[in-house]
Design an enzyme around this catalytic site. Structure first.
Site, PDB file in Angstrom:
ATOM      1  N   TRP A 178      70.565  40.612  17.396  1.00 38.90           N
ATOM      2  CA  TRP A 178      69.267  39.961  17.307  1.00 38.90           C
ATOM      3  C   TRP A 178      69.055  39.058  18.538  1.00 38.90           C
ATOM      4  CZ3 TRP A 178      68.028  34.709  16.901  1.00 38.90           C
ATOM      5  CH2 TRP A 178      66.656  34.456  16.726  1.00 38.90           C
ATOM      6  N   ASP A 345      50.171  36.251  12.504  1.00 41.08           N
ATOM      7  CA  ASP A 345      51.502  36.710  12.111  1.00 41.08           C
ATOM      8  C   ASP A 345      51.765  36.354  10.655  1.00 41.08           C
ATOM      9  OD1 ASP A 345      54.686  36.896  12.361  1.00 41.08           O
ATOM     10  OD2 ASP A 345      53.849  37.853  14.130  1.00 41.08           O
ATOM     11  N   ASP A 346      52.994  36.185  10.301  1.00 38.98           N
ATOM     12  CA  ASP A 346      53.453  35.922   8.925  1.00 38.98           C
ATOM     13  C   ASP A 346      52.728  34.707   8.320  1.00 38.98           C
ATOM     14  OD1 ASP A 346      55.011  36.055   6.694  1.00 38.98           O
ATOM     15  OD2 ASP A 346      56.923  35.990   7.758  1.00 38.98           O
ATOM     16  N   ARG A 422      67.514  36.660   4.202  1.00 33.83           N
ATOM     17  CA  ARG A 422      66.230  35.992   4.460  1.00 33.83           C
ATOM     18  C   ARG A 422      65.420  35.920   3.150  1.00 33.83           C
ATOM     19  NH1 ARG A 422      60.860  36.880   8.146  1.00 33.83           N
ATOM     20  NH2 ARG A 422      60.986  34.953   9.287  1.00 33.83           N
ATOM     21  N   LYS A 455      50.935  44.636  12.781  1.00 31.96           N
ATOM     22  CA  LYS A 455      52.329  44.457  13.218  1.00 31.96           C
ATOM     23  C   LYS A 455      53.185  44.673  11.987  1.00 31.96           C
ATOM     24  CE  LYS A 455      55.503  40.899  14.951  1.00 31.96           C
ATOM     25  NZ  LYS A 455      55.597  39.528  15.457  1.00 31.96           N
ATOM     26  N   TRP A 456      53.996  45.737  11.995  1.00 33.80           N
ATOM     27  CA  TRP A 456      54.753  46.173  10.816  1.00 33.80           C
ATOM     28  C   TRP A 456      56.209  45.746  11.011  1.00 33.80           C
ATOM     29  CZ3 TRP A 456      52.857  50.234   7.217  1.00 33.80           C
ATOM     30  CH2 TRP A 456      53.821  50.644   6.288  1.00 33.80           C
ATOM     31  N   ASP A 457      56.639  44.763  10.241  1.00 35.47           N
ATOM     32  CA  ASP A 457      57.952  44.150  10.458  1.00 35.47           C
ATOM     33  C   ASP A 457      58.971  44.664   9.427  1.00 35.47           C
ATOM     34  OD1 ASP A 457      59.815  42.415  11.569  1.00 35.47           O
ATOM     35  OD2 ASP A 457      58.554  40.637  11.400  1.00 35.47           O
ATOM     36  N   ASN A 459      62.699  42.896   8.179  1.00 38.09           N
ATOM     37  CA  ASN A 459      63.550  41.767   8.548  1.00 38.09           C
ATOM     38  C   ASN A 459      64.897  41.667   7.864  1.00 38.09           C
ATOM     39  OD1 ASN A 459      62.320  40.115  10.638  1.00 38.09           O
ATOM     40  ND2 ASN A 459      60.571  40.086   9.259  1.00 38.09           N
ATOM     41  N   CYS A 503      58.083  46.498  14.513  1.00 40.48           N
ATOM     42  CA  CYS A 503      58.893  45.303  14.743  1.00 40.48           C
ATOM     43  C   CYS A 503      59.983  45.302  13.684  1.00 40.48           C
ATOM     44  CB  CYS A 503      58.002  44.068  14.599  1.00 40.48           C
ATOM     45  SG  CYS A 503      58.898  42.506  14.628  1.00 40.48           S
ATOM     46  N   ASP A 525      62.852  39.272  19.654  1.00 37.46           N
ATOM     47  CA  ASP A 525      62.371  37.930  19.319  1.00 37.46           C
ATOM     48  C   ASP A 525      62.722  36.944  20.423  1.00 37.46           C
ATOM     49  OD1 ASP A 525      61.064  38.416  16.994  1.00 37.46           O
ATOM     50  OD2 ASP A 525      62.674  37.790  15.663  1.00 37.46           O
TER      51      ASP A 525
HETATM   52  C1  DGJ Z   1      60.305  38.590  12.844  1.00 41.21           C
HETATM   53  C2  DGJ Z   1      59.452  38.985  14.018  1.00 41.21           C
HETATM   54  O1  DGJ Z   1      60.222  39.547  15.021  1.00 41.21           O
HETATM   55  C3  DGJ Z   1      58.692  37.755  14.490  1.00 41.21           C
HETATM   56  O2  DGJ Z   1      57.937  38.067  15.626  1.00 41.21           O
HETATM   57  C4  DGJ Z   1      57.815  37.272  13.380  1.00 41.21           C
HETATM   58  O3  DGJ Z   1      56.851  38.241  13.086  1.00 41.21           O
HETATM   59  C5  DGJ Z   1      58.654  36.969  12.137  1.00 41.21           C
HETATM   60  N1  DGJ Z   1      59.480  38.093  11.786  1.00 41.21           N
HETATM   61  C6  DGJ Z   1      57.778  36.599  10.981  1.00 41.21           C
HETATM   62  O4  DGJ Z   1      58.461  36.446   9.818  1.00 41.21           O
END
Ligand code: DGJ
Length: 702
Positions: A178, A345-346, A422, A455-457, A459, A503, A525
């Site tokens: 990361w 964003d979020d 998370r 933007k499709w994340d 995490n 993402c 990031d």
């Molecule tokens: C991880 C992404 O890489 C960030 O740019 C941001 O969108 C956060 N998640 C939001 O939770």
């Protein structure tokens, strides 16, 4: 183009500069003949008629020669295919026939596909080979069709690539974690296997699914033979590079990390592996990269002939603490700066005021956006920008309406802990009701407001991938990816003007599979402009600038290291890809905003060259002075960065590439006229000095 030998058992696929040949032997063994410079069918036939592999006691004659080594019989290499029924394991196939599209007796430059069909006790195995028109990339994949009894597919790689005999091979790979993704490392290949991959359910930050090999360590940035392979898969994967006892090298890769069970194939079911693409180039690492870039712009990335807009993203400025008023204020500043796409964003949905709640509930938070997203979307449009939002559809917080209603919709093992990372769990996208729920939510969301960009994340990685009640081996690892692709395809079809960004906590999902369904990817990031140079250098080995999102954020850097850098350095670093701005613009002074505006203006001028031009890496970042160059239709852009000047010595001139030596080029910065031959051989001065300096040099052919 595909050519077929006189006896119908030798095939040759050719692109503009390279060829790929294979041959079916008398025992239906499929052996590799050639991968390298373009040859003629007569050459392939001569190779086929030449001496076969030599016998060596305790070795298998076929090892290191087969196109797709199955399991069983006289083979000791890693099998690309491993299947078992309750009675037996392995494959003994018979050849059934072949089909071609694009067979061209005239030797044209169009694309072509070859399909070779084999079968073993009801299991149909088709090996696919395809070259697209004008490209040297060979796309390979496999279809398994089960007409026999139920079968466990333990492993089904997409392809095995065979390299020619050379004295030594060097491996290039892109490793990371990361905030430190896609860093290039080269090492000598030694006997045994080198394995890279992901057992995390997504492509992973740890390795991009790509390798490159050059013989004897002889390739340079612009010279020498380079072989490369890249896998089009966004789930768990593995690429094994093996140097066999006779020093032959084979590369085997596909979906799934372990050999313990990819999926069950019921009678009548089929499985199509992802594409594993291979490329031979004799233009060094740079030539190979340019060929990969051109292929992706032509055949992988949607609408790659259109430039991506300059975006603003609010994440680093606000994190979870967002409100409509604050977003409007940021949007006004972004519009003044010349931004073309504003992305929230979020934090805009459900009870998402921190990472502890709300994932899964894709409706606007009523306290933050009382009228939904439409008023903000309209406002952003009124400012002349497109409007985008962030989502993370494959996840759920236990503290959400969705989880309270459907606690069994996540991946879990009965009686075991549900591991939160998370504070979130992974939805089981293999379940049709989950796919349908996500489709309905996202389709409604995109219809509810003027949204142009998503933007499709993603995490967190898989940890407890289980589906209670489903027989083993469970398909959820594979079906999750297919469901993701299916959702993206369906959303794109229903909302054709909406663009998507892939993402995964930065660059945790970058591969040819996701790139075929998204318009750009979030590279990392890590937005520190200096660290980014190395990350971007690695990214550019395989993927084009047209897909590489990069933001200018605040100084000192807020996310990682507190590094102080000038706006100039931050902008020129981010201008190497799809430029974005991610700082807190409400805190930037008038002077900074005015400077930002002029950088954005300049970027818009050079954008077609950066996003769609040929990329030359002039100097790698590790040397302190680094530079990349883009060339398109006589327009040239050089971006150069100096990390630190020592002893007052002036930065070395940067030698350019890809120019016409007999032409003259005008520098748009200074008006000076340069001769192509001089730029190529002696270079251009960048004028860089001090610490963290950067320059943009534009040249136009006269
Ligand atoms: C991880 C992404 O890489 C960030 O740019 C941001 O969108 C956060 N998640 C939001 O939770």
């Amino acid at each position: 183009m595909v050519e077929i030998g006189a006896d119908g058992r030798t095939w040759l696929l050719s692109g503009p500069t390279s060829s790929y040949g294979l041959r079916l032997g008398d025992e239906d063994e499929l052996v590799h003949l050639h991968w390298g410079p373009r040859i003629e069918l007569a050459d392939a036939e001569a190779l086929a008629a030449g001496p076969g592999p030599e016998y060596w006691a305790f070795e298998a004659t076929l090892d290191g020669h087969e196109e797709y080594p199955v399991e069983g019989g006289p083979r000791f290499v890693r099998p690309a295919l491993s299947v078992r029924t309750p009675e037996r394991r392995g494959t003994e196939w018979r050849f059934e026939g072949y089909e071609t599209d694009g067979a061209d007796p005239e030797g044209g430059a169009g694309g072509g596909e070859l399909r070779l069909r084999f079968s073993d006790s009801g299991l149909g195995i088709t090996l696919h080979y395809r070259m697209r028109a004008g490209a040297d990339v060979v796309e390979r994949w496999v279809t398994l069709a089960n007409e026999g009894p139920v079968l466990e597919v333990l492993r089904a790689d997409s392809a095995t690539w065979t390299l020619p005999r050379r004295d030594g091979w060097r491996l290039s790979q892109l490793h990371g974690r990361w905030a430190a993704e896609s860093r290039l490392v080269r090492s000598e290949l030694t006997y045994g296997e080198k394995i890279i991959g992901s057992r995390r359910g997504h492509t992973g930050h740890q390795h991009l699914p790509w390798v490159a090999l050059d013989a004897d360590g002889t390739a340079t940035e612009e010279l020498g033979e380079v072989y490369g392979c890249a896998l089009a898969w966004s789930g768990t994967w593995r690429i094994a590079v093996a140097q066999l006892p006779d020093a032959r090298v084979q590369i085997t890769g596909g979906a799934g990390y372990d050999d313990s069970g990819l999926l069950r194939l019921e009678p009548g079911e089929s499985f199509v592996t992802p594409v594993f693409a291979g490329l031979w180039s004799d233009g060094g690492f740079g030539g190979a990269s340019r060929a990969w870039h051109a292929y992706q712009r032509a055949y992988v990335i949607p609408d790659a002939d259109q430039d991506r807009p300059v975006l603003y993203n609010s994440w680093e400025a606000t994190e979870f603490d967002i409100s409509e008023e604050q977003q409007r204020a940021l949007a006004r500043r972004a519009a003044e700066t010349g931004v073309e796409l504003f992305v929230v964003d979020d934090g805009w949905f459900g009870a998402r005021t921190s990472d502890r709640a709300g994932l899964g509930d894709w409706t606007p938070n009523p306290d933050r956006f009382p009228g939904g997203l439409e008023p903000l979307g309209d406002y952003v449009h009124g400012l002349g920008m497109r409007f985008g939002i962030w989502v993370e559809p494959e996840m759920v917080n236990p503290d959400s309406e969705l989880y309270r209603a459907h606690p069994d919709w996540v991946q879990f093992q009965p009686g075991r802990k549900r591991t939160e990372l998370r504070n979130q769990l992974v939805l089981n996208l293999a379940r049709e009701e989950v796919q349908e729920y996500l489709w309905e939510q996202l389709d409604a969301l995109l219809s509810s407001a003027p949204i142009d960009y998503v933007k499709w994340d993603f995490n967190r990685s898989f940890t407890d991938a289980g589906w209670p009640g489903e027989a083993y081996p469970q398909r959820l690892w594979v079906d999750h990816v297919h469901a993701l692709y299916g959702l993206l395809d369906r959303l794109r079809a229903a909302h054709p003007t909406v663009a998507f960004e892939s993402c995964s906590g930065g660059g945790g999902r970058i591969d040819l599979g996701i790139m075929a369904r998204t318009d750009q990817v979030w590279t990392s990031d890590n937005t520190d402009p200096l660290d980014r140079l190395a990350i971007q250098h690695g990214f550019s080995q395989v993927h084009p600038a047209r897909a590489m999102a990069a933001w200018v954020t605040d100084s000192p850097n807020t996310q990682l290291n507190g590094r102080v850098s000038s706006l100039r350095f931050r902008f020129v670093s981010a201008m190497a890809g799809v430029l974005g701005v991610g700082g807190d613009l409400t805190r930037w002074g008038e002077e900074e905003l005015a400077e930002a505006r002029s950088w954005v203006e300049l970027y818009k001028e050079i954008r077609p060259v950066v996003q769609r031009g040929d990329l030359y890496r002039l100097r790698a970042p590790e040397g302190g002075l680094s530079a990349v160059q883009y060339v398109r239709d006589g327009e040239v852009v050089v971006l150069a960065w100096l990390q630190a000047q020592h002893y007052g010595e002036p930065a070395a001139p940067v030698r350019l590439r890809g120019l016409d030596p007999s032409a003259s080029y005008e520098c748009l910065e200074t008006g000076e006229i340069h001769r192509g031959a001089v730029l190529l051989h002696h270079g251009v001065r960048t004028g860089l000095r001090g610490d963290l300096d950067a320059a943009v040099i534009r040249l136009r052919r006269r």
